[in-house]
Design a protein around this motif. Sequence first.
Motif, mmCIF file in Angstrom:
data_model
loop_
_atom_site.group_PDB
_atom_site.id
_atom_site.type_symbol
_atom_site.label_atom_id
_atom_site.label_comp_id
_atom_site.label_asym_id
_atom_site.label_seq_id
_atom_site.Cartn_x
_atom_site.Cartn_y
_atom_site.Cartn_z
ATOM 1 N N PRO A 80 -3.744 -34.249 3.113
ATOM 2 C CA PRO A 80 -2.554 -34.356 3.969
ATOM 3 C C PRO A 80 -2.171 -33.073 4.705
ATOM 4 O O PRO A 80 -1.490 -33.138 5.723
ATOM 5 C CB PRO A 80 -1.439 -34.751 2.987
ATOM 6 N N PHE A 81 -2.595 -31.923 4.178
ATOM 7 C CA PHE A 81 -2.159 -30.665 4.778
ATOM 8 C C PHE A 81 -3.050 -29.553 4.230
ATOM 9 O O PHE A 81 -3.435 -29.602 3.054
ATOM 10 C CB PHE A 81 -0.689 -30.396 4.410
ATOM 11 N N PRO A 82 -3.376 -28.545 5.055
ATOM 12 C CA PRO A 82 -4.276 -27.494 4.546
ATOM 13 C C PRO A 82 -3.718 -26.758 3.328
ATOM 14 O O PRO A 82 -4.496 -26.349 2.453
ATOM 15 C CB PRO A 82 -4.422 -26.557 5.754
ATOM 16 N N PHE A 83 -2.410 -26.574 3.288
ATOM 17 C CA PHE A 83 -1.805 -25.856 2.161
ATOM 18 C C PHE A 83 -1.122 -26.871 1.243
ATOM 19 O O PHE A 83 0.097 -27.067 1.283
ATOM 20 C CB PHE A 83 -0.826 -24.795 2.671
ATOM 21 N N SER A 84 -1.946 -27.522 0.458
ATOM 22 C CA SER A 84 -1.473 -28.602 -0.413
ATOM 23 C C SER A 84 -2.182 -28.511 -1.755
ATOM 24 O O SER A 84 -3.283 -27.976 -1.862
ATOM 25 C CB SER A 84 -1.769 -29.968 0.222
ATOM 26 N N MET A 85 -1.549 -29.055 -2.777
ATOM 27 C CA MET A 85 -2.201 -29.118 -4.079
ATOM 28 C C MET A 85 -3.422 -30.038 -4.006
ATOM 29 O O MET A 85 -4.398 -29.842 -4.751
ATOM 30 C CB MET A 85 -1.207 -29.583 -5.138
ATOM 31 N N HIS A 86 -3.398 -31.016 -3.095
ATOM 32 C CA HIS A 86 -4.565 -31.887 -2.920
ATOM 33 C C HIS A 86 -5.809 -31.047 -2.636
ATOM 34 O O HIS A 86 -6.853 -31.197 -3.270
ATOM 35 C CB HIS A 86 -4.343 -32.837 -1.745
ATOM 36 N N ARG A 87 -5.690 -30.148 -1.677
ATOM 37 C CA ARG A 87 -6.850 -29.339 -1.302
ATOM 38 C C ARG A 87 -7.207 -28.329 -2.403
ATOM 39 O O ARG A 87 -8.387 -28.178 -2.739
ATOM 40 C CB ARG A 87 -6.573 -28.589 0.004
ATOM 41 N N LEU A 88 -6.215 -27.674 -2.944
ATOM 42 C CA LEU A 88 -6.508 -26.658 -3.950
ATOM 43 C C LEU A 88 -7.201 -27.261 -5.169
ATOM 44 O O LEU A 88 -8.165 -26.705 -5.684
ATOM 45 C CB LEU A 88 -5.223 -25.937 -4.373
ATOM 46 N N LEU A 89 -6.700 -28.401 -5.634
ATOM 47 C CA LEU A 89 -7.301 -29.026 -6.815
ATOM 48 C C LEU A 89 -8.656 -29.635 -6.502
ATOM 49 O O LEU A 89 -9.585 -29.568 -7.325
ATOM 50 C CB LEU A 89 -6.363 -30.080 -7.399
ATOM 51 N N PHE A 90 -8.805 -30.243 -5.328
ATOM 52 C CA PHE A 90 -10.107 -30.822 -4.966
ATOM 53 C C PHE A 90 -11.175 -29.731 -4.942
ATOM 54 O O PHE A 90 -12.269 -29.894 -5.499
ATOM 55 C CB PHE A 90 -10.025 -31.524 -3.613
ATOM 56 N N GLU A 91 -10.866 -28.611 -4.303
ATOM 57 C CA GLU A 91 -11.859 -27.543 -4.194
ATOM 58 C C GLU A 91 -12.120 -26.892 -5.561
ATOM 59 O O GLU A 91 -13.260 -26.533 -5.866
ATOM 60 C CB GLU A 91 -11.384 -26.520 -3.159
ATOM 61 N N TYR A 92 -11.078 -26.730 -6.351
ATOM 62 C CA TYR A 92 -11.234 -26.193 -7.714
ATOM 63 C C TYR A 92 -12.166 -27.091 -8.528
ATOM 64 O O TYR A 92 -13.054 -26.611 -9.252
ATOM 65 C CB TYR A 92 -9.849 -26.114 -8.359
ATOM 66 N N TRP A 93 -11.998 -28.388 -8.371
ATOM 67 C CA TRP A 93 -12.809 -29.389 -9.081
ATOM 68 C C TRP A 93 -14.259 -29.361 -8.587
ATOM 69 O O TRP A 93 -15.197 -29.309 -9.384
ATOM 70 C CB TRP A 93 -12.156 -30.751 -8.848
ATOM 71 N N MET A 94 -14.453 -29.354 -7.301
ATOM 72 C CA MET A 94 -15.811 -29.399 -6.751
ATOM 73 C C MET A 94 -16.606 -28.144 -7.098
ATOM 74 O O MET A 94 -17.787 -28.201 -7.429
ATOM 75 C CB MET A 94 -15.741 -29.552 -5.222
ATOM 76 N N ARG A 95 -15.987 -26.976 -7.005
ATOM 77 C CA ARG A 95 -16.691 -25.717 -7.235
ATOM 78 C C ARG A 95 -17.240 -25.607 -8.660
ATOM 79 O O ARG A 95 -18.160 -24.843 -8.921
ATOM 80 C CB ARG A 95 -15.773 -24.525 -6.943
ATOM 81 N N ALA A 96 -16.656 -26.375 -9.574
ATOM 82 C CA ALA A 96 -17.091 -26.297 -10.971
ATOM 83 C C ALA A 96 -18.350 -27.111 -11.251
ATOM 84 O O ALA A 96 -18.955 -26.960 -12.317
ATOM 85 C CB ALA A 96 -15.956 -26.779 -11.887
ATOM 86 N N ASP A 97 -18.742 -27.975 -10.290
ATOM 87 C CA ASP A 97 -19.906 -28.825 -10.545
ATOM 88 C C ASP A 97 -21.195 -28.073 -10.201
ATOM 89 O O ASP A 97 -21.277 -27.407 -9.172
ATOM 90 C CB ASP A 97 -19.818 -30.108 -9.705
ATOM 91 N N PRO A 98 -22.237 -28.196 -11.036
ATOM 92 C CA PRO A 98 -23.496 -27.491 -10.758
ATOM 93 C C PRO A 98 -24.128 -27.860 -9.419
ATOM 94 O O PRO A 98 -24.874 -27.059 -8.837
ATOM 95 C CB PRO A 98 -24.391 -27.914 -11.923
ATOM 96 N N ALA A 99 -23.857 -29.066 -8.914
ATOM 97 C CA ALA A 99 -24.457 -29.503 -7.646
ATOM 98 C C ALA A 99 -23.676 -29.023 -6.426
ATOM 99 O O ALA A 99 -24.105 -29.259 -5.289
ATOM 100 C CB ALA A 99 -24.549 -31.031 -7.624
ATOM 101 N N TYR A 100 -22.560 -28.345 -6.658
ATOM 102 C CA TYR A 100 -21.752 -27.868 -5.521
ATOM 103 C C TYR A 100 -22.509 -26.816 -4.719
ATOM 104 O O TYR A 100 -23.125 -25.911 -5.283
ATOM 105 C CB TYR A 100 -20.432 -27.261 -6.020
ATOM 106 N N THR A 101 -22.454 -26.939 -3.417
ATOM 107 C CA THR A 101 -22.968 -25.902 -2.523
ATOM 108 C C THR A 101 -21.961 -25.711 -1.395
ATOM 109 O O THR A 101 -21.286 -26.665 -0.985
ATOM 110 C CB THR A 101 -24.311 -26.310 -1.896
ATOM 111 N N PRO A 102 -21.819 -24.501 -0.873
ATOM 112 C CA PRO A 102 -20.936 -24.308 0.284
ATOM 113 C C PRO A 102 -21.374 -25.228 1.423
ATOM 114 O O PRO A 102 -22.564 -25.376 1.698
ATOM 115 C CB PRO A 102 -21.156 -22.828 0.638
ATOM 116 N N GLY A 103 -20.409 -25.882 2.032
ATOM 117 C CA GLY A 103 -20.721 -26.788 3.138
ATOM 118 C C GLY A 103 -21.009 -28.215 2.712
ATOM 119 O O GLY A 103 -21.348 -29.058 3.547
ATOM 120 N N CYS A 104 -20.842 -28.519 1.406
ATOM 121 C CA CYS A 104 -21.128 -29.885 0.956
ATOM 122 C C CYS A 104 -20.002 -30.856 1.322
ATOM 123 O O CYS A 104 -20.132 -32.051 1.109
ATOM 124 C CB CYS A 104 -21.429 -29.926 -0.532
#
Length: 384
Positions: free
Chosen positions: A134-158
């Motif tokens: 909904p907005f660049p400065f949102s808990m939605h974005r912060l938590l989504f990115e925090y969650w994704m970065r923890a996965d071994p398959a995560y790569t920048p630009g995914c």
Amino acid sequence: MTRDHINCGYVPLVDSAPLIIARELRFAEDEGIRLNLLRQPSWSALRDLLALGHLDVAHMLSPMPVAMSLGLGGLAAPIDALMVLSVNGNIVGVSNALADGMRAQGWDGAFQDPRGTASALLKAADAPLRVGIPFPFSMHRLLFEYWMRADPAYTPGCYEIITTPPPLMAETMAAGELDVFCVGEPWGSMAVAGEVGELILPMCAIWEFAPEKVLGARRDWVTNNPQTCGAVMRAVYRAAKWLDRPDNHALATEILARSEHLDLPGHVIDHAIRGQIVTRLGAAPVQTPHFLRFHAGAANFPWRSQAAWIGTQLGAAAAQSTGSFRSDLFRTYLGPSGVDMPGASAKLEGAMRYPTAVASTKGHMILGPDAFFNGATFDFDTPE
């Protein structure tokens, strides 16, 4: 009694309820104020109206006061988070095609499995995921990115982030412009009802006690209107406490569904308030603990450590961010009315896996759980 008219902006989400209830049940009038509720089409519109002085107070995404005070994005202004309006309440959904692809990767449809769901989501993507938030400065974005970065398959630009107002999330996905969305209720459930997507994870599975919406105000307004500021906070606090009582849920749903407020079917609002989430059309509701809190567990207290966590996720130093969450004002304006206060204004975020008793002005209060899905903790003094 003299009535101060307070212009209060909000975006139509279930978690705007403390403001709507404070007005409709006359808690605001009891404090000598009238809340003039002004529904906004997007978070950017709300941000600009608040910064320019057309709104006195506002329903805000918790990172917004931190970001605006740091001068990040759009109109910069010193903004204070006076109190937390709600904890959790967001959800991750995917298109029906992507859900099928995840099942082909072995995902069993478990709704509260952040590790397994992230793995299947990234494996099922054959191109960068288009993620609506909904907005660049949102808990939605912060938590989504925090969650994704923890996965071994995560790569920048995914994945790529696409800003989409909450009421348009389902429509944008139906148009084929999104693969994933992160949104507050009832807009995830509306996507399910419209047969355009499936819900795969409540964001409380990423952080069990994430501050979601706050009551925000410009710092100059807060300074120049101390009595009115305190009156608004007391009215909204009373509404939040009322909302967490199960006996009040049916009336809350009826009020929120009205055309002048959310203007949406009552059953999708009721599911969010009760934490009973229908993840796909025709499925039985999934009971989701702590899905949305308005008051329990000292939910309204603006912890400085929460602001510090948000600030560090935005790339700022913890010490630069803590001043946006005004635990001092919360104590000043709500303490004299008998509200129990914690002994400290910051805590070790993520450390409580179970409800925990802590020192408070009335003896002790029960906090937590507040764990991150990966077992991490965030120390206010020495953030990771």
